[in-house]
Scaffold this active site. Structure first.
Site, short mmCIF file in Angstrom:
data_model
loop_
_atom_site.label_atom_id
_atom_site.label_comp_id
_atom_site.label_asym_id
_atom_site.label_seq_id
_atom_site.Cartn_x
_atom_site.Cartn_y
_atom_site.Cartn_z
N HIS A 149 0.83 -1.11 0.19
CA HIS A 149 0.05 -0.17 -0.02
C HIS A 149 0.87 1.22 0.04
O HIS A 149 1.95 1.20 0.77
CB HIS A 149 -0.89 -0.06 1.09
CG HIS A 149 -1.76 1.23 1.15
ND1 HIS A 149 -2.81 1.37 0.43
CD2 HIS A 149 -1.95 2.40 1.94
CE1 HIS A 149 -3.76 2.59 0.77
NE2 HIS A 149 -2.86 3.26 1.62
N ASP A 185 -6.71 -3.26 3.61
CA ASP A 185 -5.59 -2.89 4.31
C ASP A 185 -5.53 -2.91 5.81
O ASP A 185 -4.81 -2.35 6.44
CB ASP A 185 -5.30 -1.43 4.08
CG ASP A 185 -5.36 -1.09 2.33
OD1 ASP A 185 -4.86 -2.10 1.56
OD2 ASP A 185 -5.98 0.05 1.96
C1 GRF Z 1 1.22 0.56 -5.97
O1 GRF Z 1 1.27 2.02 -5.92
C2 GRF Z 1 1.12 -0.28 -5.04
O2 GRF Z 1 1.06 0.32 -3.80
C3 GRF Z 1 -0.71 -0.08 -5.14
O3 GRF Z 1 -0.92 -0.41 -6.28
C4 GRF Z 1 0.11 0.37 -7.13
C5 GRF Z 1 0.55 -0.65 -8.18
O4 GRF Z 1 1.50 -0.10 -9.07
N1 GRF Z 1 -1.16 -1.34 -4.22
P1 GRF Z 1 2.40 -0.82 -9.97
O5 GRF Z 1 1.39 -1.73 -10.89
O6 GRF Z 1 3.03 -2.13 -9.15
O7 GRF Z 1 3.28 -0.40 -10.86
#
Ligand code: GRF
Length: 211
Positions: free
Chosen positions: A113, A154
């Protein structure tokens, strides 16, 4: 050390940068593991195309194709079993997982997160909403959290958190970029701790055992 088998779940829009960080870390030995599946909801999602380009096995399971959510859960469980997943990593996966999956993989599902839980978390707090809220509230630090997944958004036991500063002239984009760099490192560290058998869940606390 034997390698753990990792399945990564991504969403329809996911860029797949955390997924890529996990694949890279498995390949260069920072994680004693192998990504055995990337499971997404549509074949043309950027994360799925990226996984295929990296030579990782991909599966498409779209919840909308299942009239009954229980059927989606069953199909997901059978896919996870078919690749013998030890650990499931959510990487931009937007849905709440069904109870049968949480129960079958209790403390074996991780999520990342982009904030310091319990700040700016829960339903609706994803993507840019998180960084907009952090800037709007005027916090001086933000960061990322890797946690085990439980029944709610979360709320599961926190494994690792990394802090970044919030600068006076930050926009949601600049803050997101600073956090994302740390997400990639923190997710890899948390998975390696799992692979080494060093994570012990005690209620809502996760103890990290020494080497
Ligand atoms: C990330 O910011 C993560 O924290 C959230 O979703 C986003 C995914 O980004 N859960 P990516 O696809 O890994 O670039």
């Amino acid at each position: 050390m034997s390698k753990i088998k990792i399945a990564i779940l991504v969403s329809g829009q996911g860029r797949g940068s955390n997924m890529q960080a996990i694949i890279d870390a498995c390949r260069d030995g920072r994680i004693s593991g192998e990504v055995v599946a990337v499971i997404g909801v549509k074949p043309d999602a950027p994360a799925i195309e990226r996984a295929a380009a990296a030579g990782v096995r991909t599966f498409i399971l779209n919840p909308k194709d299942f009239a009954d959510p229980a059927d989606y859960d069953r199909e997901l469980l059978s896919t996870l079993a078919s690749v013998q997943a030890d650990l499931i990593c959510l990487a931009g996966y937007m849905r709440k997982l069904g109870r049968p999956i949480i129960d079958a993989y209790r403390n074996r599902i991780m999520n990342i997160h982009p904030a310091l839980i319990p700040m700016f978390f829960g339903q609706g707090m994803y993507g840019h909403h998180v960084h907009e809220a952090a800037i709007e509230r005027g916090v001086k630090v933000s960061g990322c959290t890797v946690h085990f997944v439980d029944e709610d958004y979360d709320t599961g036991p926190i494994i690792l958190q990394t802090v970044v500063p919030v600068e006076d002239d930050d926009t949601p984009d600049t803050l997101a970029a600073r956090v994302l760099v740390e997400e990639h490192k923190t997710y890899v560290q948390a998975i390696q701790l799992f692979a080494e058998g060093r994570l012990v869940v005690e209620g809502r606390r996760v103890r990290v055992l020494p080497r």
